[in-house]
Each structure stands twice: as structure tokens, then as C-alpha cells.
Design a protein around this motif. Structure first.
Motif, PDB file in Angstrom:
ATOM      1  N   ASN A 225       0.848  -1.186   0.000  1.00 52.81           N
ATOM      2  CA  ASN A 225       0.000   0.000   0.000  1.00 52.81           C
ATOM      3  C   ASN A 225       0.881   1.233   0.000  1.00 52.81           C
ATOM      4  O   ASN A 225       1.760   1.381   0.865  1.00 52.81           O
ATOM      5  CB  ASN A 225      -0.900  -0.006   1.247  1.00 52.81           C
ATOM      6  CG  ASN A 225      -1.977   1.074   1.209  1.00 52.81           C
ATOM      7  OD1 ASN A 225      -1.858   2.077   0.500  1.00 52.81           O
ATOM      8  ND2 ASN A 225      -3.031   0.876   1.976  1.00 52.81           N
ATOM      9  N   VAL A 226       0.680   2.116  -0.953  1.00 52.20           N
ATOM     10  CA  VAL A 226       1.509   3.317  -1.044  1.00 52.20           C
ATOM     11  C   VAL A 226       1.409   4.156   0.227  1.00 52.20           C
ATOM     12  O   VAL A 226       2.355   4.872   0.582  1.00 52.20           O
ATOM     13  CB  VAL A 226       1.121   4.150  -2.287  1.00 52.20           C
ATOM     14  CG1 VAL A 226      -0.232   4.830  -2.099  1.00 52.20           C
ATOM     15  CG2 VAL A 226       2.203   5.173  -2.626  1.00 52.20           C
ATOM     16  N   LEU A 227       0.287   4.060   0.927  1.00 50.89           N
ATOM     17  CA  LEU A 227       0.139   4.834   2.157  1.00 50.89           C
ATOM     18  C   LEU A 227       1.166   4.418   3.205  1.00 50.89           C
ATOM     19  O   LEU A 227       1.611   5.247   4.013  1.00 50.89           O
ATOM     20  CB  LEU A 227      -1.271   4.666   2.728  1.00 50.89           C
ATOM     21  CG  LEU A 227      -2.442   5.090   1.838  1.00 50.89           C
ATOM     22  CD1 LEU A 227      -3.753   4.993   2.596  1.00 50.89           C
ATOM     23  CD2 LEU A 227      -2.244   6.503   1.304  1.00 50.89           C
ATOM     24  N   ASP A 228       1.560   3.152   3.205  1.00 49.53           N
ATOM     25  CA  ASP A 228       2.586   2.701   4.153  1.00 49.53           C
ATOM     26  C   ASP A 228       3.895   3.441   3.925  1.00 49.53           C
ATOM     27  O   ASP A 228       4.608   3.772   4.874  1.00 49.53           O
ATOM     28  CB  ASP A 228       2.811   1.193   4.012  1.00 49.53           C
ATOM     29  CG  ASP A 228       1.613   0.382   4.461  1.00 49.53           C
ATOM     30  OD1 ASP A 228       0.834   0.885   5.295  1.00 49.53           O
ATOM     31  OD2 ASP A 228       1.439  -0.742   3.954  1.00 49.53           O
ATOM     32  N   SER A 229       4.213   3.705   2.660  1.00 48.39           N
ATOM     33  CA  SER A 229       5.442   4.440   2.351  1.00 48.39           C
ATOM     34  C   SER A 229       5.336   5.889   2.809  1.00 48.39           C
ATOM     35  O   SER A 229       6.309   6.463   3.331  1.00 48.39           O
ATOM     36  CB  SER A 229       5.726   4.379   0.848  1.00 48.39           C
ATOM     37  OG  SER A 229       5.928   3.053   0.421  1.00 48.39           O
ATOM     38  N   TYR A 230       4.160   6.478   2.610  1.00 51.27           N
ATOM     39  CA  TYR A 230       3.986   7.871   3.017  1.00 51.27           C
ATOM     40  C   TYR A 230       3.878   8.042   4.531  1.00 51.27           C
ATOM     41  O   TYR A 230       3.961   9.157   5.033  1.00 51.27           O
ATOM     42  CB  TYR A 230       2.763   8.471   2.325  1.00 51.27           C
ATOM     43  CG  TYR A 230       3.048   8.945   0.922  1.00 51.27           C
ATOM     44  CD1 TYR A 230       3.638  10.184   0.698  1.00 51.27           C
ATOM     45  CD2 TYR A 230       2.765   8.144  -0.176  1.00 51.27           C
ATOM     46  CE1 TYR A 230       3.923  10.626  -0.583  1.00 51.27           C
ATOM     47  CE2 TYR A 230       3.041   8.571  -1.470  1.00 51.27           C
ATOM     48  CZ  TYR A 230       3.622   9.811  -1.665  1.00 51.27           C
ATOM     49  OH  TYR A 230       3.903  10.238  -2.941  1.00 51.27           O
ATOM     50  N   ARG A 231       3.700   6.958   5.267  1.00 50.13           N
ATOM     51  CA  ARG A 231       3.676   7.024   6.727  1.00 50.13           C
ATOM     52  C   ARG A 231       5.080   6.965   7.328  1.00 50.13           C
ATOM     53  O   ARG A 231       5.260   7.174   8.531  1.00 50.13           O
ATOM     54  CB  ARG A 231       2.839   5.864   7.293  1.00 50.13           C
ATOM     55  CG  ARG A 231       1.358   5.930   6.972  1.00 50.13           C
ATOM     56  CD  ARG A 231       0.611   4.840   7.748  1.00 50.13           C
ATOM     57  NE  ARG A 231      -0.777   4.754   7.311  1.00 50.13           N
ATOM     58  CZ  ARG A 231      -1.283   3.755   6.584  1.00 50.13           C
ATOM     59  NH1 ARG A 231      -0.498   2.759   6.215  1.00 50.13           N
ATOM     60  NH2 ARG A 231      -2.544   3.738   6.243  1.00 50.13           N
ATOM     61  N   GLU A 521       8.595   4.397  -3.369  1.00 50.16           N
ATOM     62  CA  GLU A 521       8.840   4.306  -1.924  1.00 50.16           C
ATOM     63  C   GLU A 521       9.856   5.345  -1.463  1.00 50.16           C
ATOM     64  O   GLU A 521       9.702   5.951  -0.392  1.00 50.16           O
ATOM     65  CB  GLU A 521       9.323   2.897  -1.573  1.00 50.16           C
ATOM     66  CG  GLU A 521       8.226   1.840  -1.709  1.00 50.16           C
ATOM     67  CD  GLU A 521       8.731   0.419  -1.577  1.00 50.16           C
ATOM     68  OE1 GLU A 521       7.900  -0.500  -1.506  1.00 50.16           O
ATOM     69  OE2 GLU A 521       9.973   0.219  -1.554  1.00 50.16           O
ATOM     70  N   PHE A 522      10.896   5.578  -2.252  1.00 47.36           N
ATOM     71  CA  PHE A 522      11.903   6.568  -1.845  1.00 47.36           C
ATOM     72  C   PHE A 522      11.331   7.980  -1.877  1.00 47.36           C
ATOM     73  O   PHE A 522      11.481   8.737  -0.902  1.00 47.36           O
ATOM     74  CB  PHE A 522      13.129   6.475  -2.758  1.00 47.36           C
ATOM     75  CG  PHE A 522      14.154   7.547  -2.466  1.00 47.36           C
ATOM     76  CD1 PHE A 522      14.894   7.515  -1.299  1.00 47.36           C
ATOM     77  CD2 PHE A 522      14.353   8.600  -3.354  1.00 47.36           C
ATOM     78  CE1 PHE A 522      15.822   8.509  -1.011  1.00 47.36           C
ATOM     79  CE2 PHE A 522      15.280   9.602  -3.086  1.00 47.36           C
ATOM     80  CZ  PHE A 522      16.020   9.559  -1.911  1.00 47.36           C
ATOM     81  N   LEU A 523      10.659   8.341  -2.971  1.00 50.01           N
ATOM     82  CA  LEU A 523      10.162   9.712  -3.095  1.00 50.01           C
ATOM     83  C   LEU A 523       9.052  10.024  -2.103  1.00 50.01           C
ATOM     84  O   LEU A 523       8.847  11.186  -1.750  1.00 50.01           O
ATOM     85  CB  LEU A 523       9.679   9.957  -4.526  1.00 50.01           C
ATOM     86  CG  LEU A 523      10.791  10.080  -5.571  1.00 50.01           C
ATOM     87  CD1 LEU A 523      10.218  10.108  -6.981  1.00 50.01           C
ATOM     88  CD2 LEU A 523      11.637  11.339  -5.330  1.00 50.01           C
ATOM     89  N   SER A 524       8.363   9.011  -1.620  1.00 54.08           N
ATOM     90  CA  SER A 524       7.316   9.272  -0.622  1.00 54.08           C
ATOM     91  C   SER A 524       7.901   9.777   0.693  1.00 54.08           C
ATOM     92  O   SER A 524       7.193  10.376   1.499  1.00 54.08           O
ATOM     93  CB  SER A 524       6.512   7.995  -0.373  1.00 54.08           C
ATOM     94  OG  SER A 524       7.318   7.015   0.253  1.00 54.08           O
ATOM     95  N   GLN A 525       9.194   9.555   0.895  1.00 49.54           N
ATOM     96  CA  GLN A 525       9.846   9.997   2.131  1.00 49.54           C
ATOM     97  C   GLN A 525      10.686  11.257   1.935  1.00 49.54           C
ATOM     98  O   GLN A 525      11.406  11.672   2.829  1.00 49.54           O
ATOM     99  CB  GLN A 525      10.714   8.860   2.669  1.00 49.54           C
ATOM    100  CG  GLN A 525       9.902   7.628   3.050  1.00 49.54           C
ATOM    101  CD  GLN A 525      10.777   6.446   3.406  1.00 49.54           C
ATOM    102  OE1 GLN A 525      11.683   6.546   4.239  1.00 49.54           O
ATOM    103  NE2 GLN A 525      10.534   5.314   2.774  1.00 49.54           N
ATOM    104  N   VAL A 526      10.562  11.858   0.745  1.00 50.84           N
ATOM    105  CA  VAL A 526      11.267  13.111   0.466  1.00 50.84           C
ATOM    106  C   VAL A 526      10.353  14.275   0.837  1.00 50.84           C
ATOM    107  O   VAL A 526       9.184  14.291   0.467  1.00 50.84           O
ATOM    108  CB  VAL A 526      11.662  13.197  -1.020  1.00 50.84           C
ATOM    109  CG1 VAL A 526      12.210  14.578  -1.362  1.00 50.84           C
ATOM    110  CG2 VAL A 526      12.692  12.121  -1.350  1.00 50.84           C
ATOM    111  N   PRO A 527      10.839  15.256   1.581  1.00 52.80           N
ATOM    112  CA  PRO A 527       9.976  16.345   2.051  1.00 52.80           C
ATOM    113  C   PRO A 527       9.465  17.230   0.921  1.00 52.80           C
ATOM    114  O   PRO A 527      10.094  17.350  -0.135  1.00 52.80           O
ATOM    115  CB  PRO A 527      10.885  17.139   3.001  1.00 52.80           C
ATOM    116  CG  PRO A 527      12.276  16.804   2.579  1.00 52.80           C
ATOM    117  CD  PRO A 527      12.220  15.388   2.083  1.00 52.80           C
TER     118      PRO A 527
END
Length: 632
Positions: A225-231, A521-527
Motif C-alpha cells: 500500500n503506497v500509504l505505508d510508504s507515506y507514513r 517508496e523513496f520519493l514518498s519519504q522526500v519532504p
């Protein structure tokens, strides 16, 4: 790339002839080979059918259904890193008899069961019948690049890559879901998991659907789930490190998508997304890659000149096609067949045309969908944040004040383009007071209250991923929250549907390199501060692209990849709209408020500031209804 279809029938009324019809109606998805097998289980009849478009291992070694031990598989898509997985499996003692990724997948499933998905980089929808465990497992890829529809009536489960496959089964019930019609009028597509038909669903991206033959209730659950990456917490990398790592992931993702035993090309629109794909691939290629562009005779919509300059700079083998309204008219009546569910993104026309262009030279075409969602390219993200920057108290006051006024009675403004709809949206945005709902309303062509004026029946409200409530409360920043929602809505149900059906309609494989899950997954953790910097959207992507293409060639106002329907409707396509929106045709479905639709069309044709997309949505529905509900 293929088309798959089948059934799990506890009533045992299904046979191989039905399976063949379900499968062969999708011959365009796989013209090179076909396979159909029916298995008799004490409780149910299981049918697996596949049409094959040969991309990897062109020999008969890739024929499906494929079998290994007690497993049988049908597969649609590509596992780009299958050679790496194959090496792992060979170390475990597995041997292989083909160069097919399907053989790697079925043997990987034997080794790791559902955890094989953790090893896979790719796009896929596949079905595995495990005769030992007496279950059928259906899987869709993380992003939803590959489609998967299923129908369940309590006794029979039907599945197919396209709805037309389901329609070939005599037990399929073609009953329109009026709530889905409402969603379609709002967004111009029907969001997952809903479809135009009752009892019929889209399997959600990143999900598995399991049906055990000793029971009779399918179970759907998530494996990604992409939401897991954004969490996840934000990365602590510096700007330089983020850009460096992003470029490395892009190179890996893009080059993986070049793996094929047939010619490969790139759709080049002239924007940053497709330019990044063409630039990185050409830089790593020893020969000139093929690029394809559609242009318009209407200059305001035409990016072909810019695309040609980029292609010339990169040194690609470039082909363009300048199209007009007559080309669109040729495509118009094909749309219901290509998109067998109402689907009204007005770039369906150019996407289908560029696919036709590419099909003359290649069998695989790389697109660049996902760039706006991953790198924050759409202006709607900026608007959603800007409109909700006020205090909740002030937003509530503004909304309440607007509720007291009729927008049609406001002088000057009531003459502006689509003013009543925009007024209603701003009222709803300020009432909700949150960026995620601002994104929802900005994404709508008709609000829920407006839809009621267009329909005779009162639809119920379906919850979609626009209505996330609590799932992203701990998200790292407001912009990333919007990107996550758009990834789960507009990307999967609009952009990916558009490209998959258009490319498959001419039997070529569309690939989406930007949707490699490692990059997501990487870009979801970029501010957000790096995604939009110094008021520049897509800051990271633009910085990378400028390494390959001069900024002077790229810097210009962003243009959406759409057709000039507003001009065409008032000229060459005028008669088509008047024919399909005539009262006698609108009355056939019993869904629309005919006088209201007629009044809207009359205002539009007499020069009123009416959104043409509202009429296009209804026209597309009428074309679909004529093909799929009247011509039975």
C-alpha cells in the motif's frame, strides 16, 4: 503483455467454449498465441484463458496456461527483473526450460508463495490455481498498471483483463450501477474498486483476491500500500543526496523497462516527465532510440515543435503526427470498444493516436505517467494548499457567506467560464477546510450536488480514496498527503487506464518506468520542500533533466496532454454531440434529466461559458451505452 480471463463456477455451468469466447474477445491484447484450459474440481469448474502478446521469449516456451507441479498460471504483464529472480531460484535447485518471466513467476510462487511478490519489479495481473491447496489466487501489481476486473454473484466468480471478457459469459449480469454513473459524471472515470456494473469490481492495486474451493466467499487483502510508504519518517538525506539517489533509481527503473525481445520506443510529449525517460534511456543506449509525438493543427494545444527540439538534442529517431478533428472523429466511435467502461479523459484521443503511430515501428512503448504524482507537478496540489491556508474559522465564515448567495445572480462573475461550478467548489472547499478535500473538489467536473440535477435517479454516495479518514493523519507533510491520494485515484483509474487500453487496442505493450515501486517508496519519504522549491514544482525532476537537456529547451508553461475538444465540438464534432445528446437518445437509459442536459448543450453551442468536459462526459456515456447496453 497479454489478456487473461476465466471463471470459478460452483454451479458448474461454465465450459471451454465460454472460456474461449471470454478470452478471444480480447485478442487485441494478445494476437500471437492463445490458451484455454478447464479444470474439474468436486466443488467447482475452474477456467483459465490467456491471449499472448509475445515480448519476452517469442518461442512456444511462453505458452499459457503454464503448469508446474500442482500449480497452473495465467499472467498479464512483465517481471522486469526476472533474470535476477531466476538466478536466486537456480541456487535453490530449480531448473528452467524457457526464457519466459512466467516460468520464473510460477516457480517463485512454489518457492515463496505470496512472498514472491516482494522479489518482483514489474507490472502484472495474474491468476494461480493451486490444486493442492484447493484455491485460486488472483493478484494485481502495486500501482495498478495492469487491469483486473471480477464479478461475483455468490455462486460464480468471473475475471478478465477487460470488462468485455466478463460480458461474454452467460451468467454475467449487465446491470448499471447508478452510483458509479454519479462518480463518472463527477470525475470522468469510475474510481476503484467500483465499475459501471453492479456486483462487479476492480481488484485494488497491491491486492490479492483468494477464493478457496472448499468455501464460497472471496477474500481480498493488501500486500502493498503506497500509504505505508507515506507514513514513514522523512529521509534525512541532503538535497544533493536526494537528487543523486533519485537519478540512480530512475536509471535502474528506466533501463529495466527496456528489457524485451522486440523493438521498444518512447512516447515523447515535450514535457519533463517523458523527456526524462527519453534522455536517460538514450544516454545509456548504443543506438538511436525511437520516440513518438502527436501534435495538433490548433497551435494552442500543440507541443510537437518542442518535442522535436528535444528529440533532435538527444539524437533520437523521432516520428510525429499532426492530427486534426477528422482524426478524432475516426477514433470517436472506437472509444467504447477500447474503453469498455465509461471513461472520458479527453486525452484518450491523442493517446490512442500516438499508440497507432508507434505500433507501425515498435511492440513496446514507454510512457511517463506518475511523474506529476511522484514529483508534485500538478497545479491542483498548489491550489489545494493555497485555498485552505486560512484559519478554519475564516474558512467557515467564507463558506457560510457563499451559501447565502446564488452564483447565477452575481453580476459580471455569472458570465465567466463555468462560474457556478467553481463557486460551488470553493464553498465546499472552505466548508471542509482541509487540503485533501480541496483536492477532491478541484478534481471534480461536477460536484455531488450538481450531479443530482443531471440524473433522474438519486444516487447514493460511494466512498473513494478521496475520502481517506485517518489513514494519513500521521503523514509527514500536507503536500505528500495530496500526492498519496492522487496516486490512489487519478493515477490508477484515469492515467493508467488510458494508456493500457490505448496501447493494447493496437497490440503494443505500454510500460510505466516512473512507477517502479522502489522509486515510489523513496520519493514518498522526500519532504515537500524539495519537491516544490523556490515556487518551482518538480524541482528534483527538473534538476535531473537539466543534466541531459538544456534548461532553455525545457522552460515553458506546462501544457496538459489533451485534445482541443472545445474547438472541435463547435465545428467538426458538433453533429455527433447533437445526435447522441438528443432527447430520444438520452431517454433510453432512463438515467438523465434530459431538459437539464439539453439546456447545458444549448448554452454551450450558443457561446455560453460552459465546461465542455461536462458535455464530453455525457457524450462518452451515451457512446458506451449504445455499444454495451443496446447492442446486446
Amino acid at each position: 503483455m497479454c489478456g487473461i480471463a476465466g471463471f470459478i463456477d460452483f454451479s458448474k455451468k461454465s465450459d471451454k467454449d465460454i472460456l474461449q469466447r471470454m478470452t478471444d474477445v480480447m485478442q487485441h491484447r494478445g494476437p500471437n498465441d492463445a490458451g484455454y484450459e478447464v479444470f474439474e474440481h468436486p466443488a467447482a469448474t475452474v477456467g483459465l484463458g490467456q491471449r499472448r502478446l509475445s515480448i519476452l521469449d517469442l518461442s512456444s516456451g511462453g505458452h499459457q496456461p503454464m503448469h508446474f507441479k500442482h500449480y497452473s498460471i495465467i499472467f498479464n504483464g512483465e517481471i522486469y527483473n526476472f533474470k535476477d529472480i531466476k538466478k536466486e531460484l537456480e541456487k535453490m535447485g530449480y531448473t528452467f526450460h524457457s526464457g519466459s518471466d512466467t516460468e520464473v513467476l510460477i516457480k517463485g510462487y512454489d518457492a515463496w508463495k505470496e512472498q514472491v511478490l516482494d522479489h518482483c519489479i514489474g507490472m502484472f495481473a495474474f491468476v494461480i490455481y493451486d490444486q493442492q491447496r484447493e484455491e485460486v489466487v488472483m493478484v494485481r501489481d502495486r500501482a495498478g498498471v495492469k487491469p483486473f476486473y471480477y464479478f461475483w454473484n455468490g455462486r460464480t466468480l468471473l475475471f478478465a483483463s477487460e470488462l468485455k471478457g466478463l460480458c461474454e459469459h452467460p451468467l454475467f449480469e449487465k446491470e448499471i450501477d447508478v452510483n458509479s454513473v454519479s462518480l463518472f459524471l463527477q470525475y470522468s472515470y469510475i474510481p476503484t474498486p467500483y465499475t459501471i456494473y453492479k456486483q462487479t469490481r476492480k481488484l485494488k492495486p497491491g491486492h490479492l483476491l483468494t477464493l478457496r474451493l472448499n468455501g464460497q466467499e472471496p477474500e481480498e487483502r493488501s500486500y502493498w500500500n503506497v500509504l505505508d510508504s507515506y507514513r514513514q519518517p522523512l529521509t534525512g538525506l541532503s538535497q544533493h543526496e536526494v537528487i543523486q539517489h533519485t537519478e540512480a533509481l530512475m536509471k535502474s527503473a528506466y533501463n529495466y523497462r527496456m528489457v524485451a525481445d522486440v523493438p521498444v520506443g518512447v512516447f515523447l510529449s515535450g514535457g519533463y516527465d517523458s523527456a526524462s525517460v527519453a534522455a536517460i534511456i538514450q544516454a545509456g543506449s548504443g543506438s538511436r532510440i525511437k520516440t513518438f509525438t502527436i501534435g495538433y493543427k490548433e497551435r494552442a494545444f500543440d507541443e510537437s515543435a518542442e518535442a522535436k527540439k528535444i528529440a533532435r538534442h538527444l539524437g533520437t529517431d523521432h516520428t510525429e503526427w499532426i492530427v486534426g478533428a477528422s482524426d478524432a472523429l475516426d477514433i470517436l466511435h472506437q472509444l467504447p470498444e477500447i474503453y469498455d467502461e465509461p471513461f472520458a479523459d479527453n486525452s484518450t484521443v491523442p493517446t490512442t493516436l500516438v499508440s497507432k503511430l508507434a505500433a507501425r515501428q515498435v511492440k513496446v512503448a514507454l510512457s511517463a505517467d506518475g511523474g506529476d504524482e511522484l514529483f508534485a507537478g500538478y497545479n491542483k496540489f498548489n491550489q489545494s494548499l493555497r485555498y485552505t491556508r486560512f484559519s478554519k474559522r475564516l474558512q467557515g465564515l467564507l463558506s457560510n457567506t457563499m451559501s447565502m448567495l446564488n452564483p447565477e445572480m452575481i453580476p459580471y462573475f455569472n458570465k465567466q467560464y463555468n462560474f457556478a461550478s467553481r463557486y460551488e467548489k470553493m464553498k465546499l472547499i472552505w466548508k471542509a477546510g482541509q487540503p485533501q478535500y480541496a483536492l477532491k473538489y478541484i478534481s471534480q467536473y461536477l460536484t455531488e450536488s450538481e450531479v443530482k440535477h443531471y440524473m433522474q435517479v438519486a444516487p447514493e454516495k460511494y466512498r473513494t480514496s478521496f475520502d481517506l479518514n485517518g489513514e494519513l493523519n500521521e503523514v509527514n507533510d500536507p503536500l505528500n498527503k495530496l500526492l498519496a491520494i492522487d496516486y490512489k485515484t487519478f493515477l490508477v483509474d484515469n492515467n493508467l487506464v488510458k494508456v493500457d487500453r490505448a496501447t493494447m487496442s493496437v497490440s503494443i505493450e505500454g510500460r510505466e518506468p516512473m512507477l517502479d515501486h522502489r522509486l515510489v517508496e523513496f520519493l514518498s519519504q522526500v519532504p515537500a520542500s524539495l519537491k516544490v522549491k523556490d515556487k518551482t514544482n518538480k524541482y528534483i525532476l527538473k534538476t535531473i533533466v537539466h543534466k541531459y537537456i538544456p534548461q532553455s529547451l525545457m522552460d515553458r508553461p506546462k501544457r496538459p496532454f489533451i485534445a482541443p475538444l472545445q474547438e472541435w465540438f463547435k465545428d467538426e464534432l458538433r453533429e455527433q454531440m447533437q445526435y447522441y445528446l438528443a432527447p430520444e437518445r438520452l431517454n433510453k437509459s432512463g438515467l438523465f434529466n434530459v431538459p437539464h442536459v439539453q439546456a447545458l448543450m444549448d448554452r454551450y453551442l450558443t457561446g455560453g461559458n460552459v465546461s465542455h468536459q461536462k458535455l464530453w462526459n455525457i457524450l462518452v456515456f451515451q457512446l458506451w451505452y449504445d455499444r454495451w447496453m443496446e447492442k446486446l
